[in-house]
Scaffold this motif. Structure first.
Motif: not given
Length: 167
Positions: A10-14, A62-65, A68-72
């Motif tokens: 997947d692609i994370g957008l933030t 780590p993905l855990s970074e 709490g962030s708004d990631v799509l």
């Protein structure tokens, strides 16, 4: 396709706050991608990890970074498990690749039709990449081509990924 639970490939957008985020928004605006709030892209990897381009070079974290962030999280509709595996396998070869803010300028130069010798080669180079180029390159290495609009390799911003996959 949008979803909330990230899968490998997947692609994370933030968002990026502060001056850096504003500079990236401006770079995307110059490139015709508007001022929306996605200035950063990363690739989700197996084992709750991610690959992202950073000013000090691309790195796996780590993905855990981003807890709490708004990631799509987005991906192409028909992405198979085999394609996801190949996309993630490509990630290791880009660890350490330098970040290049100049790529935004190069992409804008192309968009504005300014004739610069060697520009296409510069934008397509995997020796330096912005975050969205890095993600797109991993997909291309897996023979998954996100864009079919004839754009140059490497001619991709976070908002171009948003427009393609999240709308």
């Amino acid at each position: 396709m949008k979803h909330t639970q990230p899968l490998p490939g997947d692609i994370g957008l933030t968002q990026i706050s502060g001056v850096t985020g504003r500079l990236i928004r401006f770079g995307q605006w110059i490139n015709g991608d508007g001022f929306a709030d996605y200035e950063h892209t990363f690739l989700v990897l197996p084992g709750e990890r991610l690959l992202e381009a950073e000013p000090g070079g691309a790195r796996i974290r780590p993905l855990s970074e981003y807890d709490g962030s708004d990631v799509l999280y987005v991906c192409p509709e028909q992405l198979t498990e085999q394609q996801r595996e190949r996309i993630c396998a490509a990630a290791d070869r880009y660890v350490g690749v330098p970040y290049s803010f100049l790529d935004y300028l190069a992409i804008a130069t192309h968009r504005l039709h300014v004739p610069v010798p060697g520009l296409r080669r510069y934008v397509a180079s995997s020796r330096h990449m912005i975050c969205s180029q890095l993600v797109d390159q991993c997909y291309q290495d897996a023979d998954v081509h996100l864009f079919s609009d004839g754009r140059w390799p490497g001619y991709v911003t976070p908002m171009a990924l948003y427009t393609l996959l999240a709308r």
